[in-house]
Design a protein around this motif. Sequence first.
Motif, PDB file in Angstrom:
ATOM      1  N   ASP A  63     -84.762  60.353 -43.651  1.00 35.98           N
ATOM      2  CA  ASP A  63     -83.741  61.333 -43.294  1.00 35.98           C
ATOM      3  C   ASP A  63     -84.442  62.516 -42.630  1.00 35.98           C
ATOM      4  O   ASP A  63     -85.305  63.153 -43.236  1.00 35.98           O
ATOM      5  N   VAL A  64     -84.069  62.820 -41.394  1.00 32.94           N
ATOM      6  CA  VAL A  64     -84.748  63.901 -40.672  1.00 32.94           C
ATOM      7  C   VAL A  64     -84.501  65.270 -41.291  1.00 32.94           C
ATOM      8  O   VAL A  64     -85.213  66.228 -40.980  1.00 32.94           O
ATOM      9  N   ALA A  65     -83.510  65.387 -42.175  1.00 35.59           N
ATOM     10  CA  ALA A  65     -83.255  66.657 -42.845  1.00 35.59           C
ATOM     11  C   ALA A  65     -84.216  66.898 -44.000  1.00 35.59           C
ATOM     12  O   ALA A  65     -84.238  67.993 -44.570  1.00 35.59           O
ATOM     13  N   SER A  66     -85.015  65.883 -44.345  1.00 37.17           N
ATOM     14  CA  SER A  66     -85.979  65.994 -45.431  1.00 37.17           C
ATOM     15  C   SER A  66     -87.380  66.136 -44.848  1.00 37.17           C
ATOM     16  O   SER A  66     -87.879  65.221 -44.187  1.00 37.17           O
ATOM     17  N   GLU A  67     -88.038  67.271 -45.107  1.00 37.58           N
ATOM     18  CA  GLU A  67     -89.391  67.440 -44.561  1.00 37.58           C
ATOM     19  C   GLU A  67     -90.356  66.427 -45.152  1.00 37.58           C
ATOM     20  O   GLU A  67     -91.278  65.970 -44.464  1.00 37.58           O
ATOM     21  N   THR A  68     -90.155  66.047 -46.391  1.00 36.54           N
ATOM     22  CA  THR A  68     -91.002  65.014 -46.996  1.00 36.54           C
ATOM     23  C   THR A  68     -90.875  63.702 -46.246  1.00 36.54           C
ATOM     24  O   THR A  68     -91.873  63.035 -45.931  1.00 36.54           O
ATOM     25  N   ASP A  69     -89.632  63.300 -45.934  1.00 35.81           N
ATOM     26  CA  ASP A  69     -89.409  62.075 -45.164  1.00 35.81           C
ATOM     27  C   ASP A  69     -90.024  62.185 -43.776  1.00 35.81           C
ATOM     28  O   ASP A  69     -90.640  61.232 -43.271  1.00 35.81           O
ATOM     29  N   VAL A  70     -89.837  63.328 -43.147  1.00 34.08           N
ATOM     30  CA  VAL A  70     -90.352  63.518 -41.789  1.00 34.08           C
ATOM     31  C   VAL A  70     -91.870  63.395 -41.765  1.00 34.08           C
ATOM     32  O   VAL A  70     -92.446  62.703 -40.908  1.00 34.08           O
ATOM     33  N   LEU A 113     -76.012  71.260 -39.771  1.00 35.79           N
ATOM     34  CA  LEU A 113     -77.172  72.019 -39.321  1.00 35.79           C
ATOM     35  C   LEU A 113     -78.473  71.351 -39.764  1.00 35.79           C
ATOM     36  O   LEU A 113     -79.437  71.267 -38.996  1.00 35.79           O
ATOM     37  N   ASP A 114     -78.497  70.869 -40.999  1.00 32.44           N
ATOM     38  CA  ASP A 114     -79.707  70.253 -41.528  1.00 32.44           C
ATOM     39  C   ASP A 114     -80.122  69.028 -40.712  1.00 32.44           C
ATOM     40  O   ASP A 114     -81.310  68.841 -40.411  1.00 32.44           O
ATOM     41  N   VAL A 115     -79.156  68.171 -40.381  1.00 34.44           N
ATOM     42  CA  VAL A 115     -79.474  66.932 -39.674  1.00 34.44           C
ATOM     43  C   VAL A 115     -79.611  67.170 -38.172  1.00 34.44           C
ATOM     44  O   VAL A 115     -80.598  66.748 -37.549  1.00 34.44           O
ATOM     45  N   ASN A 116     -78.636  67.839 -37.572  1.00 32.45           N
ATOM     46  CA  ASN A 116     -78.565  67.927 -36.111  1.00 32.45           C
ATOM     47  C   ASN A 116     -79.521  68.942 -35.505  1.00 32.45           C
ATOM     48  O   ASN A 116     -79.916  68.803 -34.341  1.00 32.45           O
ATOM     49  N   LEU A 117     -79.874  69.979 -36.250  1.00 35.46           N
ATOM     50  CA  LEU A 117     -80.711  71.045 -35.684  1.00 35.46           C
ATOM     51  C   LEU A 117     -82.036  71.213 -36.419  1.00 35.46           C
ATOM     52  O   LEU A 117     -83.100  71.225 -35.804  1.00 35.46           O
ATOM     53  N   THR A 118     -81.976  71.322 -37.741  1.00 37.67           N
ATOM     54  CA  THR A 118     -83.228  71.433 -38.489  1.00 37.67           C
ATOM     55  C   THR A 118     -84.046  70.153 -38.378  1.00 37.67           C
ATOM     56  O   THR A 118     -85.285  70.200 -38.297  1.00 37.67           O
ATOM     57  N   GLY A 119     -83.374  69.006 -38.340  1.00 40.74           N
ATOM     58  CA  GLY A 119     -84.081  67.737 -38.204  1.00 40.74           C
ATOM     59  C   GLY A 119     -84.992  67.690 -36.983  1.00 40.74           C
ATOM     60  O   GLY A 119     -86.190  67.408 -37.101  1.00 40.74           O
ATOM     61  N   PRO A 120     -84.475  67.963 -35.780  1.00 36.00           N
ATOM     62  CA  PRO A 120     -85.351  67.978 -34.601  1.00 36.00           C
ATOM     63  C   PRO A 120     -86.497  68.981 -34.713  1.00 36.00           C
ATOM     64  O   PRO A 120     -87.616  68.709 -34.246  1.00 36.00           O
ATOM     65  N   PHE A 121     -86.235  70.139 -35.329  1.00 33.77           N
ATOM     66  CA  PHE A 121     -87.317  71.101 -35.544  1.00 33.77           C
ATOM     67  C   PHE A 121     -88.403  70.497 -36.425  1.00 33.77           C
ATOM     68  O   PHE A 121     -89.601  70.588 -36.120  1.00 33.77           O
ATOM     69  N   LEU A 122     -88.013  69.873 -37.538  1.00 31.91           N
ATOM     70  CA  LEU A 122     -88.997  69.338 -38.465  1.00 31.91           C
ATOM     71  C   LEU A 122     -89.828  68.224 -37.845  1.00 31.91           C
ATOM     72  O   LEU A 122     -91.064  68.191 -37.995  1.00 31.91           O
ATOM     73  N   VAL A 123     -89.173  67.297 -37.146  1.00 33.82           N
ATOM     74  CA  VAL A 123     -89.919  66.186 -36.549  1.00 33.82           C
ATOM     75  C   VAL A 123     -90.863  66.716 -35.472  1.00 33.82           C
ATOM     76  O   VAL A 123     -92.018  66.298 -35.369  1.00 33.82           O
ATOM     77  N   THR A 124     -90.379  67.651 -34.676  1.00 33.85           N
ATOM     78  CA  THR A 124     -91.233  68.247 -33.655  1.00 33.85           C
ATOM     79  C   THR A 124     -92.432  68.936 -34.290  1.00 33.85           C
ATOM     80  O   THR A 124     -93.579  68.758 -33.848  1.00 33.85           O
TER      81      THR A 124
END
Length: 256
Positions: A63-70, A113-124
């Motif tokens: 899940d891209v909303a999870s920094e651990t997963d990312v 917000l967690d999935v659509n916006l924070t997710g791309p930030f975390l993966v990047t």
Amino acid sequence: MEPHVTSSDRVALVTGGAKGIGRAIVQDLSQSGWLVAFCDTDREAGEQLAATDRRHIRFFQGDVASETDVERVVAATIEWAGRLDALVNNAGIANPETGPVEQLSLAQWQRRLDVNLTGPFLVTKHAVPTLRESRGAIVNMASTRALQSEPHTEAYAATKGGIVALTHALAMSLGPDIRVNCISPGWIDTRAWQGGKDPVAPLDADDHGQHPAGRVGEPEDIAGLVAYLISPAASFITGQNFVADGGMVRKMIYRE
């Protein structure tokens, strides 16, 4: 089968790659010779796609909303392929409808917000060190809803507007080592790419005819644009938002 990576191999990570536009991107890149890792929360759909080409495709549930997963997915991608040349931040909650704003719960707002916006930030964030080594490229998936709206879509529109802004901010911060662009799809018919077993009814002539391009978009349209933006042919392009909507955002629509 583990890939035998050579200096000429190109490696991409695609988020939300199990279905819809993401699936088309994974297939298009892998068929072009890329090694493609992808993540998704849907294990069944992810494993099914990876099984179609074990040489070029690898699935990691996350899940891209999870920094651990990312962190785990990015590390596993690099362990599998040894490098990273492109990141496609495609994962997102696709349904824009959340009801009247006065009834929109904080939990609904925050999840988008967690999935659509924070997710791309975390993966990047976690992919940048490796992308910098390869002088790679990032493509974020925005939406024409960043530019125009229907009622009751505040959370989704806000996240996609944020993606456009995040894109040009990253382009300034990461250049010249890493190029960053985004794509804003319009109506893309992903029904056949969702993994359903029932046949998909064709869209009618009015659906297609309202588009200046003469048809509704297909996932392959977006996949082709992604392939271009991460290729050397696009080496002079960064910080841009590419609208792919058959011309609809330029169409003036008034009730007659």
